[in-house]
Design an enzyme around this catalytic site. Sequence first.
Site, PDB file in Angstrom:
ATOM      1  N   CYS A  99       0.836  -1.197   0.000  1.00 38.87           N
ATOM      2  CA  CYS A  99       0.000   0.000   0.000  1.00 38.87           C
ATOM      3  C   CYS A  99       0.872   1.249   0.000  1.00 38.87           C
ATOM      4  O   CYS A  99       1.755   1.393   0.848  1.00 38.87           O
ATOM      5  CB  CYS A  99      -0.895  -0.011   1.237  1.00 38.87           C
ATOM      6  SG  CYS A  99      -1.806   1.510   1.445  1.00 38.87           S
ATOM      7  N   CYS A 105      -1.185   5.995   7.090  1.00 40.14           N
ATOM      8  CA  CYS A 105      -2.565   5.667   7.438  1.00 40.14           C
ATOM      9  C   CYS A 105      -2.700   5.073   8.838  1.00 40.14           C
ATOM     10  O   CYS A 105      -3.528   5.514   9.622  1.00 40.14           O
ATOM     11  CB  CYS A 105      -3.124   4.722   6.383  1.00 40.14           C
ATOM     12  SG  CYS A 105      -4.648   3.915   6.848  1.00 40.14           S
ATOM     13  N   GLN A 327     -19.799  -8.730  11.324  1.00 40.48           N
ATOM     14  CA  GLN A 327     -18.374  -8.984  11.111  1.00 40.48           C
ATOM     15  C   GLN A 327     -17.943  -8.419   9.753  1.00 40.48           C
ATOM     16  O   GLN A 327     -18.683  -8.529   8.778  1.00 40.48           O
ATOM     17  CB  GLN A 327     -18.090 -10.491  11.144  1.00 40.48           C
ATOM     18  CG  GLN A 327     -18.396 -11.140  12.484  1.00 40.48           C
ATOM     19  CD  GLN A 327     -17.250 -10.971  13.483  1.00 40.48           C
ATOM     20  OE1 GLN A 327     -16.217 -10.359  13.203  1.00 40.48           O
ATOM     21  NE2 GLN A 327     -17.455 -11.504  14.682  1.00 40.48           N
ATOM     22  N   TYR A 356     -22.975 -13.324  24.758  1.00 36.12           N
ATOM     23  CA  TYR A 356     -22.414 -12.229  23.948  1.00 36.12           C
ATOM     24  C   TYR A 356     -22.747 -12.491  22.476  1.00 36.12           C
ATOM     25  O   TYR A 356     -21.872 -12.542  21.625  1.00 36.12           O
ATOM     26  CB  TYR A 356     -20.897 -12.120  24.105  1.00 36.12           C
ATOM     27  CG  TYR A 356     -20.377 -12.081  25.520  1.00 36.12           C
ATOM     28  CD1 TYR A 356     -20.187 -10.868  26.169  1.00 36.12           C
ATOM     29  CD2 TYR A 356     -20.049 -13.270  26.190  1.00 36.12           C
ATOM     30  CE1 TYR A 356     -19.685 -10.834  27.467  1.00 36.12           C
ATOM     31  CE2 TYR A 356     -19.553 -13.242  27.485  1.00 36.12           C
ATOM     32  CZ  TYR A 356     -19.367 -12.029  28.115  1.00 36.12           C
ATOM     33  OH  TYR A 356     -18.859 -12.005  29.383  1.00 36.12           O
ATOM     34  N   GLU A 377     -27.358 -10.979  24.889  1.00 30.59           N
ATOM     35  CA  GLU A 377     -26.560  -9.863  24.395  1.00 30.59           C
ATOM     36  C   GLU A 377     -27.046  -8.588  25.079  1.00 30.59           C
ATOM     37  O   GLU A 377     -28.233  -8.435  25.356  1.00 30.59           O
ATOM     38  CB  GLU A 377     -26.749  -9.794  22.863  1.00 30.59           C
ATOM     39  CG  GLU A 377     -26.491  -8.468  22.201  1.00 30.59           C
ATOM     40  CD  GLU A 377     -25.042  -8.031  22.252  1.00 30.59           C
ATOM     41  OE1 GLU A 377     -24.143  -8.849  21.981  1.00 30.59           O
ATOM     42  OE2 GLU A 377     -24.822  -6.856  22.573  1.00 30.59           O
ATOM     43  N   CYS A 452     -11.223 -12.440  20.755  1.00 25.48           N
ATOM     44  CA  CYS A 452     -10.499 -11.514  19.884  1.00 25.48           C
ATOM     45  C   CYS A 452      -9.295 -10.935  20.613  1.00 25.48           C
ATOM     46  O   CYS A 452      -8.675 -10.002  20.115  1.00 25.48           O
ATOM     47  CB  CYS A 452     -11.426 -10.406  19.401  1.00 25.48           C
ATOM     48  SG  CYS A 452     -12.192  -9.491  20.745  1.00 25.48           S
TER      49      CYS A 452
HETATM   50  N1  SAH Z   1     -20.971 -13.289  18.611  1.00 29.47           N
HETATM   51  C1  SAH Z   1     -21.264 -12.083  17.899  1.00 29.47           C
HETATM   52  C2  SAH Z   1     -20.805 -10.796  18.590  1.00 29.47           C
HETATM   53  C3  SAH Z   1     -19.479 -10.802  19.287  1.00 29.47           C
HETATM   54  S1  SAH Z   1     -18.895  -9.209  19.756  1.00 29.47           S
HETATM   55  C4  SAH Z   1     -20.699 -12.141  16.499  1.00 29.47           C
HETATM   56  O1  SAH Z   1     -19.857 -12.982  16.181  1.00 29.47           O
HETATM   57  O2  SAH Z   1     -21.128 -11.357  15.660  1.00 29.47           O
HETATM   58  C5  SAH Z   1     -19.206  -9.168  21.484  1.00 29.47           C
HETATM   59  C6  SAH Z   1     -20.614  -8.781  21.837  1.00 29.47           C
HETATM   60  O3  SAH Z   1     -20.745  -8.789  23.243  1.00 29.47           O
HETATM   61  C7  SAH Z   1     -21.034  -7.389  21.395  1.00 29.47           C
HETATM   62  O4  SAH Z   1     -22.180  -7.518  20.602  1.00 29.47           O
HETATM   63  C8  SAH Z   1     -21.326  -6.647  22.702  1.00 29.47           C
HETATM   64  O5  SAH Z   1     -22.405  -5.747  22.589  1.00 29.47           O
HETATM   65  C9  SAH Z   1     -21.663  -7.766  23.629  1.00 29.47           C
HETATM   66  N2  SAH Z   1     -21.480  -7.548  25.078  1.00 29.47           N
HETATM   67  C10 SAH Z   1     -20.553  -6.804  25.692  1.00 29.47           C
HETATM   68  N3  SAH Z   1     -20.646  -6.948  27.024  1.00 29.47           N
HETATM   69  C11 SAH Z   1     -21.645  -7.816  27.266  1.00 29.47           C
HETATM   70  C12 SAH Z   1     -22.198  -8.389  28.450  1.00 29.47           C
HETATM   71  N4  SAH Z   1     -21.737  -8.075  29.652  1.00 29.47           N
HETATM   72  N5  SAH Z   1     -23.223  -9.249  28.321  1.00 29.47           N
HETATM   73  C13 SAH Z   1     -23.696  -9.581  27.097  1.00 29.47           C
HETATM   74  N6  SAH Z   1     -23.204  -9.083  25.952  1.00 29.47           N
HETATM   75  C14 SAH Z   1     -22.192  -8.214  26.022  1.00 29.47           C
END
Ligand code: SAH
Length: 495
Positions: A99, A105, A327, A356, A377, A452
């Site tokens: 790049c 960047c 994602q 989550y 969530e 992550c």
């Molecule tokens: N599994 C999903 C999202 C993962 S990201 C995917 O793959 O698309 C992590 C998620 O956890 C986010 O959506 C965030 O809003 C949520 N989150 C954060 N703290 C939380 C908690 N204490 N209880 C429940 N969800 C939570």
Amino acid sequence: MSRVYLPIGTATATCGACSRMSEQRKPPVTTGQIFETDIVGLTLDGEGVGRFNGFTLFIEGALPGEKVRAEVVSVGKSFGKARLESVLVKSVHRRNPPCPIYDQCGGCQLQHLNYPGQLQWKRQYVVDSLVRIGKLPVAGEPQRAEAAADAAREPITVHPVIGMDDPWRYRNKAQVPIGESEGGLVGGFYEQGSHDIVDMNACLIQEEENEQTVRAVKGAAGSLGISAYNRATGRGLLRHVVVRHAATTGQRMVVLITNGLNIPHQDELIGLIREQVPGVVSIVQNINTERTAVVFGKDTRTLWGEDVIYDEIGGIRFAISARSFYQVNPVQTRRLYESAVRYAGLTGEETVVDAYCGIGTISLFLARHARQVYGVEIVPEAIEDARRNAALNGIHNVEFAVGAAERVLPRWQASGIRPDVIVVDPPRKGCDQVLIDSLLESRPSRIVYVSCNPSTLARDLRLLEDGGYRTVEVQPVDMFPHTVHVESVIWMVQK
Ligand code: SAH
């Protein structure tokens, strides 16, 4: 901020410099000094780690295995920063970053490391975290005394990172700050340390469709004399352009984030966007009048077309609205979710919890193989999306709840829900201690952890191991090539 460095080829090298330094009063280096060093690791920000007079220095652009000459530019208590002057011995993994604006960047950190080198580093990052933070035994790695104490324990298999066949042009969403120059509107990224926006028309990790959309929107808005927001003064209209592209349907969404409700020449603008952006089905406005670096404001309205675009991952359709979390790398997302489903080991009879769960992506993947899935969530809009997505796919064996996972899980437990498998996919800070406790209390036969952040992952695995679970396998997946981010899926069983 304390930062760990991670050598690319070994899990046993440790950095004594930091601990020794904390006992000394004055760092043995000063700014402006030129020195030569071997690079022994890479920080979590992708900087090379070197030493000078026993002091640790982070050097942007230097790679493990290299010998470099650098100049000390800042000195802190336990480490300093140095500017790379020349590479005396090159890493076999070094390449010219493809790049042209890589240095300015900051969006990518590893383009000077070739792709096999990136994947090797990411795997090592996971391994080192498990060994050092989690005190866990990893197959093929020298055992540390703490881990060796558990002699009967099978070491953990950490698989090679699942990379992309073509690790470019993978992002399905672009979020571009807008500014002004003499030639009209510009959009790209903030110049380091300023509010000035550098115009960018090509980003090699962005899908070409998104690039084309952003160019068209910038051109259209500029030609109609629409002003750009100025962060320093708080004046001007157009703050950000966010664009999404769903590769499986070809649909595109344009979100205009504005500092106010009224858009001059709104109809002409919509007309130009419809004319110039193939596949656009949704043009949305989000209003943000706050003096903040937060991109989205509270109010969203559809200016033209649909509220959502549709995409498909692994045969499941998802409706994605302007504010939905989705994602950004769909090719790798599928591989990530498939690994999670595989590790869940479902036969169709199980009760599964997806903690989550976001917009319910993993829950819906799991639902096809389980008797009943419960997703939780904390963001209410995400749960609305999750329910809509379940209905869209005719999936009826999922139930979603809004709330903190650490509060909802005990409630489910008390109401008699006995999960066979619990999947967790927490944000970077990892799982809450209360959630870990309630996981241990509900005693599912398997836990699948999607992470992550290898550091908080390793911390949480240690707690789960101490509570009676054994980590069997780890499958890292490269969701963000050329950046330092590492995603992994972990399979745990009851001891
Ligand atoms: N599994 C999903 C999202 C993962 S990201 C995917 O793959 O698309 C992590 C998620 O956890 C986010 O959506 C965030 O809003 C949520 N989150 C954060 N703290 C939380 C908690 N204490 N209880 C429940 N969800 C939570």
